[in-house]
Design a protein around this motif. Structure first.
Motif, PDB file in Angstrom:
ATOM      1  N   GLY A 207      56.839  50.742  45.360  1.00 22.49           N
ATOM      2  CA  GLY A 207      55.447  51.012  45.671  1.00 22.49           C
ATOM      3  C   GLY A 207      54.742  51.717  44.528  1.00 22.49           C
ATOM      4  O   GLY A 207      55.341  52.046  43.496  1.00 22.49           O
ATOM      5  N   PHE A 208      53.460  51.981  44.718  1.00 20.60           N
ATOM      6  CA  PHE A 208      52.651  52.657  43.711  1.00 20.60           C
ATOM      7  C   PHE A 208      53.301  53.988  43.328  1.00 20.60           C
ATOM      8  O   PHE A 208      53.592  54.823  44.171  1.00 20.60           O
ATOM      9  CB  PHE A 208      51.248  52.907  44.253  1.00 20.60           C
ATOM     10  CG  PHE A 208      50.313  53.550  43.258  1.00 20.60           C
ATOM     11  CD1 PHE A 208      49.489  52.785  42.458  1.00 20.60           C
ATOM     12  CD2 PHE A 208      50.252  54.931  43.120  1.00 20.60           C
ATOM     13  CE1 PHE A 208      48.632  53.363  41.539  1.00 20.60           C
ATOM     14  CE2 PHE A 208      49.403  55.525  42.207  1.00 20.60           C
ATOM     15  CZ  PHE A 208      48.592  54.735  41.418  1.00 20.60           C
ATOM     16  N   GLY A 209      53.555  54.166  42.041  1.00 24.10           N
ATOM     17  CA  GLY A 209      54.089  55.424  41.546  1.00 24.10           C
ATOM     18  C   GLY A 209      55.594  55.552  41.596  1.00 24.10           C
ATOM     19  O   GLY A 209      56.127  56.548  41.089  1.00 24.10           O
ATOM     20  N   ASP A 210      56.299  54.590  42.196  1.00 18.18           N
ATOM     21  CA  ASP A 210      57.761  54.675  42.205  1.00 18.18           C
ATOM     22  C   ASP A 210      58.272  54.616  40.772  1.00 18.18           C
ATOM     23  O   ASP A 210      57.932  53.715  40.004  1.00 18.18           O
ATOM     24  CB  ASP A 210      58.370  53.531  43.021  1.00 18.18           C
ATOM     25  CG  ASP A 210      58.216  53.741  44.512  1.00 18.18           C
ATOM     26  OD1 ASP A 210      57.696  54.797  44.912  1.00 18.18           O
ATOM     27  OD2 ASP A 210      58.602  52.841  45.281  1.00 18.18           O
ATOM     28  N   ARG A 211      59.124  55.557  40.410  1.00 17.17           N
ATOM     29  CA  ARG A 211      59.510  55.737  39.017  1.00 17.17           C
ATOM     30  C   ARG A 211      60.526  54.700  38.566  1.00 17.17           C
ATOM     31  O   ARG A 211      61.160  54.010  39.362  1.00 17.17           O
ATOM     32  CB  ARG A 211      60.088  57.148  38.821  1.00 17.17           C
ATOM     33  CG  ARG A 211      59.081  58.251  39.106  1.00 17.17           C
ATOM     34  CD  ARG A 211      59.714  59.621  38.990  1.00 17.17           C
ATOM     35  NE  ARG A 211      60.143  59.911  37.635  1.00 17.17           N
ATOM     36  CZ  ARG A 211      59.338  60.349  36.666  1.00 17.17           C
ATOM     37  NH1 ARG A 211      58.061  60.539  36.928  1.00 17.17           N
ATOM     38  NH2 ARG A 211      59.807  60.610  35.459  1.00 17.17           N
ATOM     39  N   GLY A 212      60.678  54.618  37.244  1.00 14.12           N
ATOM     40  CA  GLY A 212      61.662  53.736  36.648  1.00 14.12           C
ATOM     41  C   GLY A 212      61.084  52.384  36.293  1.00 14.12           C
ATOM     42  O   GLY A 212      59.875  52.143  36.380  1.00 14.12           O
ATOM     43  N   LEU A 213      61.964  51.480  35.874  1.00 15.61           N
ATOM     44  CA  LEU A 213      61.560  50.128  35.505  1.00 15.61           C
ATOM     45  C   LEU A 213      61.417  49.292  36.770  1.00 15.61           C
ATOM     46  O   LEU A 213      62.380  49.095  37.513  1.00 15.61           O
ATOM     47  CB  LEU A 213      62.600  49.501  34.575  1.00 15.61           C
ATOM     48  CG  LEU A 213      62.331  48.062  34.123  1.00 15.61           C
ATOM     49  CD1 LEU A 213      61.033  47.974  33.329  1.00 15.61           C
ATOM     50  CD2 LEU A 213      63.499  47.538  33.295  1.00 15.61           C
ATOM     51  N   GLN A 214      60.200  48.812  37.034  1.00 15.42           N
ATOM     52  CA  GLN A 214      59.904  48.070  38.248  1.00 15.42           C
ATOM     53  C   GLN A 214      59.784  46.580  37.955  1.00 15.42           C
ATOM     54  O   GLN A 214      58.963  46.170  37.141  1.00 15.42           O
ATOM     55  CB  GLN A 214      58.597  48.576  38.877  1.00 15.42           C
ATOM     56  CG  GLN A 214      58.667  49.984  39.412  1.00 15.42           C
ATOM     57  CD  GLN A 214      59.619  50.101  40.592  1.00 15.42           C
ATOM     58  OE1 GLN A 214      59.760  49.168  41.382  1.00 15.42           O
ATOM     59  NE2 GLN A 214      60.286  51.247  40.697  1.00 15.42           N
TER      60      GLN A 214
END
Length: 485
Positions: A207-214
């Motif tokens: 989701g929006f703002g979830d950290r790491g490589l998306q």
């Protein structure tokens, strides 16, 4: 304040009679006045000047020529938001791709290069091209190869280009779009500043703002449910130190596109009214317009003379996209106060974005992930700040002048940590003074856990020349009482 918008430029309708000599000078040539396609290749040969956003190449001041455009596709990992990375596919290394500026009648010799380190083939479809696929059928390029094709610029206007390699939607959703301007024979009227802005919707597994490589999420893209809606490919790309700038009395022109792949943009400048709009790229002119639509795969030119200083806020007025998904930017206008234009007075109830906090019943709350170190607290707090607080106080903590107080270097914040905890937990209504300026608005109560409150305050205190205070969950409980009381 004078605004002119030339939306996506050029339809087949005959031009409406100009309202004034100045307006006539801004019109695109009628179809009957345009030169027929030439079978003769222009003798002069020039290299195109390409720029990355938000910069724009200089105006074209020459006769038709053969213009060599060399554009390289680069697949690269970059930040889509602070702490969040994404594998972008780009034209020229930026999202949107490099701006191409030519003139009506040019013969364009287009070189598309696919970097050897890339993983997939790409091509290009330029909406300015008259021919199969807009060039896509002639430009499929595997990694490590270069393809060349040519086209004549038959129609002046501002056009989108994008990748059209299957799956087309995925290539566009990964950032493969940009703008090409075909100037009319006499060029555009001179202005003081020009900028390049392009909207796009992005679909990530988290989701929006979830950290790491998306990674890209095809299911969300098919459902048209983006996690991010952005100007220039990144949350905050046009805010803070990277805000656009202008001075009072200058004329500014924005070239604004919408890469999509799915959403229509409701383009709006908060606090301004567009004096004139060239509707749907045609010659019919509308006036006194508050918001104008830019379809996916369309573009608009916005031109305005700045008469009052302050912040101009660019948004997609599908408003949750702006304040909760990233489609927001700023133009910082320097100059002297002009009370005859705007007094600077602010009404308490004029504007109240709510952030993205979701209300839940107490027994429905998920388990709280507790930070074990100061660094973890800062990281968790940064996520919560981006999700909720940045919609008012901005990603750089500078707030919005006259409406939302700054958190960056805030004397109000740094003076009293206990007060800051109570404000986050209980909200705030009434007049306060921050760094010598008075703010009179409402901050809603946030549905934060004690852990969230501690984390977000620790993050804010660690940023922007604040005093570095670490706020713990125990400190919050001491001020507010046990969780749930």
């Amino acid at each position: 304040m004078r605004f002119v918008i030339l939306s996506s430029l050029l339809a087949c309708n005959p031009p409406a009679p100009p309202a004034s000599e100045a307006e006539s000078d801004l019109s695109w040539p009628a179809q009957a006045d345009r030169a027929a396609p030439s079978n003769k290749k222009p003798e002069a040969k020039v290299d195109a000047v390409l720029t990355s956003p938000p910069e724009v190449p200089p105006p074209v001041d020459r006769d038709p020529a053969t213009v060599v455009v060399e554009l390289e596709v680069v697949e690269k990992v970059s930040e889509i938001a602070p702490g969040v990375e994404y594998m972008f596919w780009t034209f020229g290394g930026s999202v949107p791709g490099q701006f191409i500026r030519i003139r009506h009648g040019d013969m364009v010799e287009f070189h598309l290069k696919n970097h050897p380190d890339n993983k997939v083939p790409h091509n290009i479809d330029l909406h300015a091209v008259t021919g199969p696929g807009g060039g896509a059928t002639s430009s499929l390029t595997p990694p490590g190869h270069e393809t060349v094709f040519s086209f004549q610029a038959l129609n002046p206007g501002l056009y989108v280009y994008h990748c059209a390699t299957a799956p087309v939607g995925m290539h566009i959703a990964n950032g493969m779009y940009g703008l090409i301007l075909v100037e009319p024979p006499d060029g555009l009227p001179p202005v003081d500043r020009e900028y390049y802005v392009m909207q796009g919707d992005f679909y990530t597994l988290g989701g929006f703002g979830d950290r790491g490589l998306q990674p890209f999420d095809m299911e969300k893209a098919l459902k048209e449910q983006p996690d991010y809606v952005l100007f220039n490919g990144k949350v905050g790309a046009l805010t803070g130190d990277t805000s656009l700038i202008a001075r009072q009395g200058e004329t500014v022109r924005l070239y604004v596109g919408n890469g999509g792949p799915n959403l229509v943009s409701s383009f709006h400048v908060i606090g301004e009214i567009f004096d004139s709009v060239w509707v749907e790229g045609g010659s019919n002119v509308n006036h006194d317009v508050q918001t104008t639509l830019i379809p996916a795969g369309g573009a608009t030119i916005v031109e305005f003379e700045v008469e009052a200083p302050g912040e101009l806020i660019l948004v997609d007025h599908a408003i949750f996209r702006a304040f909760n998904k990233g489609a927001i930017g700023k133009i910082e206008v320097e100059g002297d106060a002009t009370p005859s234009v705007y007094t600077g007075q602010v009404s308490q109830d004029v504007y109240l974005p709510e952030g993205s906090a979701v209300q839940r019943m107490p027994d429905a709350e998920p388990p709280v992930s507790r930070a074990k170190t100061r660094d973890e607290r800062i990281a968790h707090g940064q996520e919560k700040y981006r999700e909720v607080c940045a919609s008012c106080h901005m990603i750089d903590g500078k707030g919005m002048k006259g409406a939302f107080p700054p958190l960056a270097g805030s004397d109000y914040l740094n003076a009293d940590v206990d007060r800051a905890i109570r404000v986050v937990a209980n909200g705030l209504d009434g007049e306060i003074t921050v760094n010598g300026e008075t703010y009179d608005s409402v901050m809603p109560r946030l549905a934060f856990s004690h852990e969230d409150t501690a984390n977000v305050l620790t993050y804010v205190y660690s940023q922007w020349d604040n005093n570095g205070t670490e706020v713990t969950r125990e400190h919050v409980e001491k001020v507010l009482g046990p969780e749930g009381t």
